[in-house]
Write a protein that holds these residues in place. Sequence first.
Motif, short mmCIF file in Angstrom:
data_model
loop_
_atom_site.label_atom_id
_atom_site.label_comp_id
_atom_site.label_asym_id
_atom_site.label_seq_id
_atom_site.Cartn_x
_atom_site.Cartn_y
_atom_site.Cartn_z
N SER A 66 43.06 52.86 33.40
CA SER A 66 44.30 53.61 33.59
C SER A 66 44.00 54.92 34.32
O SER A 66 42.83 55.28 34.54
CB SER A 66 44.95 53.90 32.23
OG SER A 66 44.12 54.77 31.47
N GLU A 67 45.05 55.67 34.66
CA GLU A 67 44.87 56.93 35.36
C GLU A 67 44.06 57.92 34.53
O GLU A 67 43.16 58.58 35.04
CB GLU A 67 46.25 57.52 35.71
CG GLU A 67 46.17 58.85 36.45
CD GLU A 67 47.55 59.40 36.75
OE1 GLU A 67 47.63 60.53 37.28
OE2 GLU A 67 48.54 58.71 36.46
N ARG A 115 42.88 49.56 38.88
CA ARG A 115 44.21 49.25 38.34
C ARG A 115 44.05 48.27 37.19
O ARG A 115 43.24 47.34 37.25
CB ARG A 115 45.11 48.64 39.42
CG ARG A 115 46.51 48.29 38.88
CD ARG A 115 47.44 47.90 40.02
NE ARG A 115 47.18 46.58 40.54
CZ ARG A 115 47.76 45.46 40.07
NH1 ARG A 115 48.61 45.51 39.05
NH2 ARG A 115 47.49 44.30 40.62
N ALA A 118 48.36 45.52 33.42
CA ALA A 118 49.67 45.93 32.92
C ALA A 118 50.35 46.96 33.81
O ALA A 118 51.55 47.23 33.64
CB ALA A 118 49.54 46.47 31.50
N ASP A 119 49.60 47.57 34.73
CA ASP A 119 50.18 48.59 35.60
C ASP A 119 50.59 47.99 36.93
O ASP A 119 49.96 47.05 37.44
CB ASP A 119 49.16 49.71 35.84
CG ASP A 119 48.75 50.43 34.57
OD1 ASP A 119 49.58 50.42 33.62
OD2 ASP A 119 47.63 50.96 34.53
N GLU A 120 51.67 48.54 37.51
CA GLU A 120 52.13 48.08 38.81
C GLU A 120 51.41 48.78 39.95
O GLU A 120 51.39 48.28 41.08
CB GLU A 120 53.64 48.31 38.94
CG GLU A 120 54.47 47.49 37.96
CD GLU A 120 55.96 47.70 38.15
OE1 GLU A 120 56.30 48.53 39.02
OE2 GLU A 120 56.74 47.03 37.46
N GLY A 122 47.91 51.38 41.04
CA GLY A 122 46.60 51.84 40.62
C GLY A 122 46.37 53.31 40.90
O GLY A 122 47.28 54.06 41.27
N THR A 123 45.11 53.72 40.76
CA THR A 123 44.71 55.12 40.92
C THR A 123 43.51 55.21 41.84
O THR A 123 42.58 54.40 41.75
CB THR A 123 44.36 55.74 39.56
OG1 THR A 123 45.48 55.65 38.70
CG2 THR A 123 43.95 57.20 39.71
N PRO A 137 48.09 58.01 43.41
CA PRO A 137 48.40 56.60 43.14
C PRO A 137 48.18 55.78 44.40
O PRO A 137 48.35 56.26 45.52
CB PRO A 137 49.87 56.64 42.73
CG PRO A 137 50.40 57.88 43.35
CD PRO A 137 49.27 58.87 43.41
#
Length: 605
Positions: A66-67, A115, A118-120, A122-123, A137
């Motif tokens: 995650s971020e 990414r 579950a996330d649309e 990434g970072t 992002p």
Amino acid sequence: MSDIIQLLPDSVANQIAAGEVIQRPASVIKELVENAVDAGAQNIRVLVVDAGRTSIQVVDDGCGMSETDARLAFERHATSKIRQADDLFALRTMGFRGEALPSIAAVAQVELTTRMAADEIGTRLTLQGSRVTGQEPVACPVGSNFKVENLFFNVPARRKFLKTNATELNNILTAFERIVLVYPAISFTFFSNGQEMMNLKAGTLRQRITEVFGKKTSQDLLPLDVETAICHISGFVGKPESARKKGAHDYFFVNGRYMRHPYFHKAVMGACERLVPEGMQVPYFIYFEVNPADIDVNIHPTKTEVKFENEQSIWQLLSAAVKDAFGKFCDIPAIDFDTEGKPDIPVFDPQRDGIEMPGVKYNPSYNPFATHQPKQATMAPSGWQQLYAPAAQPPADDGLLPPPADEELFPVESIASEKSPVHYQYKGRYIMTAVKSGLMIIDQQRADIRIRYERYLEQMGHGTASTQRLLFPEIAEFGPSESVRVEQMLPTLSTLGFDISHLGGGSYAINGVPAGLDGLNPVMLVNSIVADADSGTEPNTEAFHASMALSLARHAAIPQGQVLSNEEMERIVNDLFRCSNVNYTPDGRAIICILPQHDIEQLLG
């Protein structure tokens, strides 16, 4: 008095930690690929440019971050692997300290794109010398993409001491192989400067070993599989005929982690000590599954040193497992009593005519105490005494003084002028000849090594070696890391008289060998020379050329036990005294010694 103790800045502390964890580009590959494995990746790609100096990229399809996790992963001692101290005794992951990523970021420019499923979105995170320079992002696939550029850009001393690109690439491939051998169910791809060097598909362990080291290695392996309450031992050990003096593939893994363990290595070597020649070792790929509470991997940052609680018990289990594998392979075949088509062997029949029992014949009038006995017949030819006449006569006095009794080095001019032209070979190993000062003894194999060594060095310097073409080319296969070393050695091998061409995929065609190597297997010869080459020696240097010349001289020298004629011994002695050093081989072993005349007289008193 003011206080003088103060906390170091995080950037300095990270650089100090990086000195232990990140030693060379191979260390970055190891840490990033192990993180990808821990993330549950099924496909891992590794791309390096200039052996990692310019760029290292590791792409995986694992769980991603995650971020917040992406930002926190580069903080010291930040990890997802453990939560408390007791977790150190139940480790199932490759990493756990939380030191790798901050250490890499402290000495390089890092870009992370990641990414989660579950996330649309990434970072993308960029860092330089432990400082975050950007975060935004970005659209990207699930997983992580680490790109490390300009390694050691802010530590010039460390960057200056890196080896050549070929040497560093060889170290990278070695570290990469140690990981891919543990996870055959994961697909790995390796690129160097845009060229694909390894493409390993998911499969069984034997298939993975075959893909990495070639079909020949797989054909020589015997399976191991022992299940006990203490540990589970599995893997493969090489057949006795696959033993090599150097360069044997010896790998130990415990709970999916590569380790070095000299004590267990002795167990394997002790189990086959009577099956292979002394000084040679068989390859092995042995995997231990042990309760994590019974081992300690938290000893060294590289995690290659592991402490076992039941070390002696595992040693005995390992030795028994290896002996059992050899016993199954070397099982004695059943005697074949099928006589159909076999030659008819006659059976003795005492009733047949013309056959009588053997008897003992003796002379009843023989008296051993008689003063005059008839002359016994001899098998020696007449005039045999003349064969030993030159050796029995002392050499002519040429006015040269014998060397002092305590002198270790023998003057070349003195011995060469006073030696006898007739030599005697003792037990197929030593050349013995009379000299003015006594009896000279020469180790024939070591003398030939010295002679060939200096000859090969001269050929490399002048390019005057002659090549003997083979009737049919022989194919030699090497693993990826060995192929890098072979490419380094090809120019030097060419000056020695080898004609070798690269066929691709780690295969090389041996079209010709140096003249005078009759009877040697070309593939085994090239394999041995590559194995003997010191990986720490840089190519195209005097030390590298000397190592190559010595390796070839050892393999091409006359073996111990070979019977030589007087002309051959004379040639070896004369060639030896033309060398720059007649006393020692290039690796420091004595060639010649002299038994002084007065010592011989005292012995015979």
